[in-house]
Scaffold this motif. Structure first.
Motif, PDB file in Angstrom:
ATOM      1  N   LEU A  40       0.850  -1.187   0.000  1.00 36.60           N
ATOM      2  CA  LEU A  40       0.000   0.000   0.000  1.00 36.60           C
ATOM      3  C   LEU A  40       0.886   1.238   0.000  1.00 36.60           C
ATOM      4  O   LEU A  40       1.773   1.363   0.840  1.00 36.60           O
ATOM      5  CB  LEU A  40      -0.898  -0.001   1.238  1.00 36.60           C
ATOM      6  N   ARG A  41       0.639   2.104  -0.963  1.00 33.61           N
ATOM      7  CA  ARG A  41       1.378   3.362  -1.024  1.00 33.61           C
ATOM      8  C   ARG A  41       0.360   4.491  -0.996  1.00 33.61           C
ATOM      9  O   ARG A  41      -0.575   4.517  -1.796  1.00 33.61           O
ATOM     10  CB  ARG A  41       2.193   3.463  -2.301  1.00 33.61           C
ATOM     11  N   ILE A  42       0.558   5.413  -0.070  1.00 31.51           N
ATOM     12  CA  ILE A  42      -0.333   6.567   0.057  1.00 31.51           C
ATOM     13  C   ILE A  42       0.492   7.833  -0.117  1.00 31.51           C
ATOM     14  O   ILE A  42       1.546   7.977   0.501  1.00 31.51           O
ATOM     15  CB  ILE A  42      -1.028   6.599   1.444  1.00 31.51           C
ATOM     16  N   ASP A  43       0.009   8.723  -0.961  1.00 40.50           N
ATOM     17  CA  ASP A  43       0.602  10.055  -1.099  1.00 40.50           C
ATOM     18  C   ASP A  43      -0.383  11.061  -0.512  1.00 40.50           C
ATOM     19  O   ASP A  43      -1.512  11.196  -1.002  1.00 40.50           O
ATOM     20  CB  ASP A  43       0.868  10.386  -2.575  1.00 40.50           C
ATOM     21  N   TYR A  44       0.044  11.723   0.556  1.00 41.86           N
ATOM     22  CA  TYR A  44      -0.772  12.740   1.215  1.00 41.86           C
ATOM     23  C   TYR A  44      -0.501  14.064   0.511  1.00 41.86           C
ATOM     24  O   TYR A  44       0.610  14.588   0.559  1.00 41.86           O
ATOM     25  CB  TYR A  44      -0.402  12.826   2.695  1.00 41.86           C
ATOM     26  N   LEU A  45      -1.515  14.597  -0.141  1.00 40.28           N
ATOM     27  CA  LEU A  45      -1.337  15.783  -0.974  1.00 40.28           C
ATOM     28  C   LEU A  45      -1.708  17.073  -0.249  1.00 40.28           C
ATOM     29  O   LEU A  45      -1.087  18.117  -0.490  1.00 40.28           O
ATOM     30  CB  LEU A  45      -2.170  15.647  -2.252  1.00 40.28           C
ATOM     31  N   ARG A  46      -2.729  17.005   0.594  1.00 41.97           N
ATOM     32  CA  ARG A  46      -3.197  18.179   1.332  1.00 41.97           C
ATOM     33  C   ARG A  46      -3.698  17.733   2.697  1.00 41.97           C
ATOM     34  O   ARG A  46      -4.066  16.566   2.867  1.00 41.97           O
ATOM     35  CB  ARG A  46      -4.348  18.855   0.579  1.00 41.97           C
ATOM     36  N   PRO A  47      -3.796  18.650   3.636  1.00 44.31           N
ATOM     37  CA  PRO A  47      -4.363  18.291   4.947  1.00 44.31           C
ATOM     38  C   PRO A  47      -5.808  17.811   4.801  1.00 44.31           C
ATOM     39  O   PRO A  47      -6.556  18.305   3.949  1.00 44.31           O
ATOM     40  CB  PRO A  47      -4.312  19.602   5.736  1.00 44.31           C
ATOM     41  N   GLY A  48      -6.183  16.869   5.628  1.00 41.21           N
ATOM     42  CA  GLY A  48      -7.528  16.302   5.600  1.00 41.21           C
ATOM     43  C   GLY A  48      -8.524  17.172   6.335  1.00 41.21           C
ATOM     44  O   GLY A  48      -8.969  16.824   7.425  1.00 41.21           O
ATOM     45  N   ARG A  49      -8.864  18.292   5.722  1.00 42.39           N
ATOM     46  CA  ARG A  49      -9.862  19.199   6.303  1.00 42.39           C
ATOM     47  C   ARG A  49     -11.220  18.924   5.666  1.00 42.39           C
ATOM     48  O   ARG A  49     -11.320  18.807   4.453  1.00 42.39           O
ATOM     49  CB  ARG A  49      -9.477  20.655   6.045  1.00 42.39           C
ATOM     50  N   GLY A  50     -12.244  18.858   6.495  1.00 45.37           N
ATOM     51  CA  GLY A  50     -13.585  18.658   5.967  1.00 45.37           C
ATOM     52  C   GLY A  50     -14.475  17.950   6.967  1.00 45.37           C
ATOM     53  O   GLY A  50     -14.027  17.532   8.031  1.00 45.37           O
ATOM     54  N   GLN A  51     -15.748  17.820   6.590  1.00 50.70           N
ATOM     55  CA  GLN A  51     -16.735  17.158   7.437  1.00 50.70           C
ATOM     56  C   GLN A  51     -17.112  15.776   6.918  1.00 50.70           C
ATOM     57  O   GLN A  51     -17.663  14.958   7.649  1.00 50.70           O
ATOM     58  CB  GLN A  51     -17.994  18.024   7.550  1.00 50.70           C
ATOM     59  N   ARG A  52     -16.825  15.536   5.648  1.00 47.36           N
ATOM     60  CA  ARG A  52     -17.131  14.233   5.049  1.00 47.36           C
ATOM     61  C   ARG A  52     -16.129  13.984   3.931  1.00 47.36           C
ATOM     62  O   ARG A  52     -15.870  14.866   3.116  1.00 47.36           O
ATOM     63  CB  ARG A  52     -18.548  14.241   4.499  1.00 47.36           C
ATOM     64  N   PHE A  53     -15.596  12.784   3.914  1.00 45.47           N
ATOM     65  CA  PHE A  53     -14.570  12.421   2.938  1.00 45.47           C
ATOM     66  C   PHE A  53     -15.097  11.293   2.049  1.00 45.47           C
ATOM     67  O   PHE A  53     -15.830  10.420   2.519  1.00 45.47           O
ATOM     68  CB  PHE A  53     -13.284  11.999   3.649  1.00 45.47           C
ATOM     69  N   THR A  54     -14.700  11.328   0.786  1.00 44.99           N
ATOM     70  CA  THR A  54     -15.115  10.310  -0.173  1.00 44.99           C
ATOM     71  C   THR A  54     -13.881   9.616  -0.726  1.00 44.99           C
ATOM     72  O   THR A  54     -12.993  10.273  -1.280  1.00 44.99           O
ATOM     73  CB  THR A  54     -15.904  10.938  -1.344  1.00 44.99           C
ATOM     74  N   ALA A  55     -13.847   8.309  -0.570  1.00 52.14           N
ATOM     75  CA  ALA A  55     -12.774   7.489  -1.148  1.00 52.14           C
ATOM     76  C   ALA A  55     -13.341   6.765  -2.361  1.00 52.14           C
ATOM     77  O   ALA A  55     -14.461   6.255  -2.324  1.00 52.14           O
ATOM     78  CB  ALA A  55     -12.270   6.478  -0.129  1.00 52.14           C
ATOM     79  N   THR A  56     -12.561   6.733  -3.436  1.00 51.66           N
ATOM     80  CA  THR A  56     -12.947   5.977  -4.624  1.00 51.66           C
ATOM     81  C   THR A  56     -11.795   5.054  -5.007  1.00 51.66           C
ATOM     82  O   THR A  56     -10.633   5.352  -4.731  1.00 51.66           O
ATOM     83  CB  THR A  56     -13.277   6.902  -5.810  1.00 51.66           C
ATOM     84  N   ALA A  57     -12.143   3.948  -5.637  1.00 53.55           N
ATOM     85  CA  ALA A  57     -11.143   2.976  -6.077  1.00 53.55           C
ATOM     86  C   ALA A  57     -11.532   2.454  -7.450  1.00 53.55           C
ATOM     87  O   ALA A  57     -12.708   2.181  -7.709  1.00 53.55           O
ATOM     88  CB  ALA A  57     -11.057   1.817  -5.081  1.00 53.55           C
ATOM     89  N   ILE A  58     -10.522   2.320  -8.315  1.00 51.11           N
ATOM     90  CA  ILE A  58     -10.711   1.733  -9.639  1.00 51.11           C
ATOM     91  C   ILE A  58      -9.611   0.696  -9.859  1.00 51.11           C
ATOM     92  O   ILE A  58      -8.493   0.854  -9.369  1.00 51.11           O
ATOM     93  CB  ILE A  58     -10.685   2.791 -10.770  1.00 51.11           C
TER      94      ILE A  58
END
Length: 155
Positions: free
Chosen positions: A104-122
């Protein structure tokens, strides 16, 4: 020639039930939004227990990683259903029970600011033994927060 695969309502219910039975997914509060042969989408509402930077109220990086992994795993599971549909039920279930994350490789691009997050996978590649999945995480303003690539053992 391989038989066409359709993720029918019964399979969608089976995948949903599988992921809802995982206590960690319940703890995080992950909600399934879409399950198809082409894409999986999941939501995560922000809650105080998921904050990693309490000064700025930012989603913890481990939560981001976990959500992307769960979403990628669901996509890999759907691909495994498609690849193993020709097998007898017992053999198919034996293979599906071995589903797991290899890399698993994750690139964190920006701070996780928000009230609801959406993950998508293809799916990038869905083989008989290994699947490679591309994931993205957006906040409620559709800002790209993180991207990931997961490799999953699926049979």
């Amino acid at each position: 020639m391989p038989q066409a695969f359709t993720l029918d309502t019964d399979l969608q219910k089976a995948v949903t039930a599988f992921f809802q039975r995982i206590p960690f997914n319940q703890l995080l509060g992950i909600e399934i939004a879409e399950l198809s042969e082409e894409q999986v989408a999941m939501y995560l509402p922000m809650k105080p227990e998921l904050i990693g930077n309490f000064v700025h109220g930012i989603l913890h990086g481990g939560v981001i990683s976990s959500l992307l992994d769960v979403c990628g795993g669901a996509m890999a599971l759907i691909g495994a259903f498609a690849n193993h549909q020709h097998l007898p039920a017992a053999e198919r279930m034996s293979k599906l029970s071995k589903l797991g994350t290899i890399d698993l490789r994750i690139d964190y691009l920006r701070p996780g600011r928000g009230q609801r997050f959406t993950a998508t996978a293809i799916p990038l590649r869905a083989g008989n033994k290994v699947a490679v999945i591309r994931m993205e995480l957006h906040n409620d303003e559709n800002v790209l927060v993180a991207v990931g690539t997961g490799t999953y053992l699926c049979g």
